[in-house]
Design an enzyme around this catalytic site. Structure first.
Site, PDB file in Angstrom:
ATOM      1  CG  ASP A  93      44.994  44.826  92.886  1.00  0.00           C
ATOM      2  OD1 ASP A  93      44.114  44.640  92.017  1.00  0.00           O
ATOM      3  OD2 ASP A  93      45.016  44.209  93.974  1.00  0.00           O
ATOM      4  CB  ILE A  94      44.634  46.214  98.125  1.00  0.00           C
ATOM      5  CG1 ILE A  94      44.993  46.489  99.577  1.00  0.00           C
ATOM      6  CG2 ILE A  94      43.789  44.964  97.987  1.00  0.00           C
ATOM      7  CD1 ILE A  94      43.799  46.822 100.452  1.00  0.00           C
ATOM      8  CB  VAL A  97      35.564  44.748  92.706  1.00  0.00           C
ATOM      9  CG1 VAL A  97      34.928  46.114  92.954  1.00  0.00           C
ATOM     10  CG2 VAL A  97      36.425  44.341  93.904  1.00  0.00           C
ATOM     11  CG  HIS A 100      38.365  46.357  88.110  1.00  0.00           C
ATOM     12  ND1 HIS A 100      37.096  45.957  88.486  1.00  0.00           N
ATOM     13  CD2 HIS A 100      39.174  45.286  88.309  1.00  0.00           C
ATOM     14  CE1 HIS A 100      37.138  44.712  88.890  1.00  0.00           C
ATOM     15  NE2 HIS A 100      38.387  44.264  88.791  1.00  0.00           N
ATOM     16  CG  HIS A 119      43.157  43.502  86.895  1.00  0.00           C
ATOM     17  ND1 HIS A 119      43.459  43.309  88.224  1.00  0.00           N
ATOM     18  CD2 HIS A 119      41.869  43.105  86.744  1.00  0.00           C
ATOM     19  CE1 HIS A 119      42.401  42.801  88.851  1.00  0.00           C
ATOM     20  NE2 HIS A 119      41.434  42.664  87.972  1.00  0.00           N
TER      21      HIS A 119
HETATM   22  P1  5GP Z   1      38.705  41.413  90.047  1.00  0.00           P
HETATM   23  O1  5GP Z   1      38.945  40.128  90.805  1.00  0.00           O
HETATM   24  O2  5GP Z   1      37.294  41.926  90.282  1.00  0.00           O
HETATM   25  O3  5GP Z   1      39.059  41.372  88.605  1.00  0.00           O
HETATM   26  O4  5GP Z   1      39.712  42.464  90.657  1.00  0.00           O
HETATM   27  C1  5GP Z   1      39.446  43.185  91.827  1.00  0.00           C
HETATM   28  C2  5GP Z   1      40.762  43.720  92.296  1.00  0.00           C
HETATM   29  O5  5GP Z   1      40.533  44.726  93.248  1.00  0.00           O
HETATM   30  C3  5GP Z   1      41.642  42.648  92.987  1.00  0.00           C
HETATM   31  O6  5GP Z   1      42.873  42.528  92.290  1.00  0.00           O
HETATM   32  C4  5GP Z   1      41.798  43.185  94.397  1.00  0.00           C
HETATM   33  O7  5GP Z   1      43.077  42.943  94.937  1.00  0.00           O
HETATM   34  C5  5GP Z   1      41.511  44.653  94.239  1.00  0.00           C
HETATM   35  N1  5GP Z   1      40.939  45.265  95.425  1.00  0.00           N
HETATM   36  C6  5GP Z   1      39.870  44.806  96.136  1.00  0.00           C
HETATM   37  N2  5GP Z   1      39.603  45.629  97.166  1.00  0.00           N
HETATM   38  C7  5GP Z   1      40.523  46.633  97.099  1.00  0.00           C
HETATM   39  C8  5GP Z   1      40.759  47.797  97.902  1.00  0.00           C
HETATM   40  O8  5GP Z   1      40.072  48.080  98.881  1.00  0.00           O
HETATM   41  N3  5GP Z   1      41.786  48.602  97.527  1.00  0.00           N
HETATM   42  C9  5GP Z   1      42.558  48.334  96.423  1.00  0.00           C
HETATM   43  N4  5GP Z   1      43.546  49.192  96.167  1.00  0.00           N
HETATM   44  N5  5GP Z   1      42.364  47.248  95.649  1.00  0.00           N
HETATM   45  C10 5GP Z   1      41.357  46.408  95.988  1.00  0.00           C
END
Ligand code: 5GP
Length: 122
Positions: free
Chosen positions: A31-32, A97, A101, A103
């Protein structure tokens, strides 16, 4: 419904990511914006927008995401200590996103419950 997201770009190598595992159906990458000492995501290569879009027909991939999570956990040496897997859904779940996914969070004991009850704080 599943529109192209940043994760499709990572699958297609249009943007870079620190990839930990790949097979025909899934990809795992760091995760970034890590929320724990270890934080990576496991995604299906075929996009599914949210948990609400999981059906009997595509459900097997979700099980596969857990198989990959456990495989990477074993490879990285934290399987026995333990870890947390989270999949957020839509706004209240904290999803940003729209390509499902898992985590995978590890490297320290996790708190529980995992949310802040803002309604009670206000
Ligand atoms: P959500 O909030 O949808 O559950 O998690 C999305 C995750 O994707 C976040 O933890 C965010 O940091 C990660 N993320 C978003 N854009 C990128 C990216 O371009 N690269 C990587 N490696 N992680 C990303």
């Amino acid at each position: 419904m599943s529109e192209e997201t940043v994760f499709t770009k990572i699958i297609n190598r249009e943007i870079s990511a620190d990839i930990l595992y790949e097979d025909d159906d899934a990809l795992a990458f760091k995760d970034i914006n890590p929320q724990a000492p270890v934080h990576f995501l496991v995604i299906p290569k075929k996009p599914i927008a949210t948990i609400n879009d999981i059906t009997e027909e595509n459900a097997a991939i979700v099980g596969h995401l857990y198989v990959v999570a456990a495989k990477v956990a074993a490879e990285q040496g934290f399987a026995e200590d333990g870890y947390r897997c989270v999949m957020n859904c839509n706004e209240h779940g904290g999803q940003t996103v729209y390509h499902i996914h898992l985590h995978v969070l590890a490297g320290q004991p996790m708190g529980w419950p995992p949310y802040t009850d803002k309604a009670k704080e206000d």
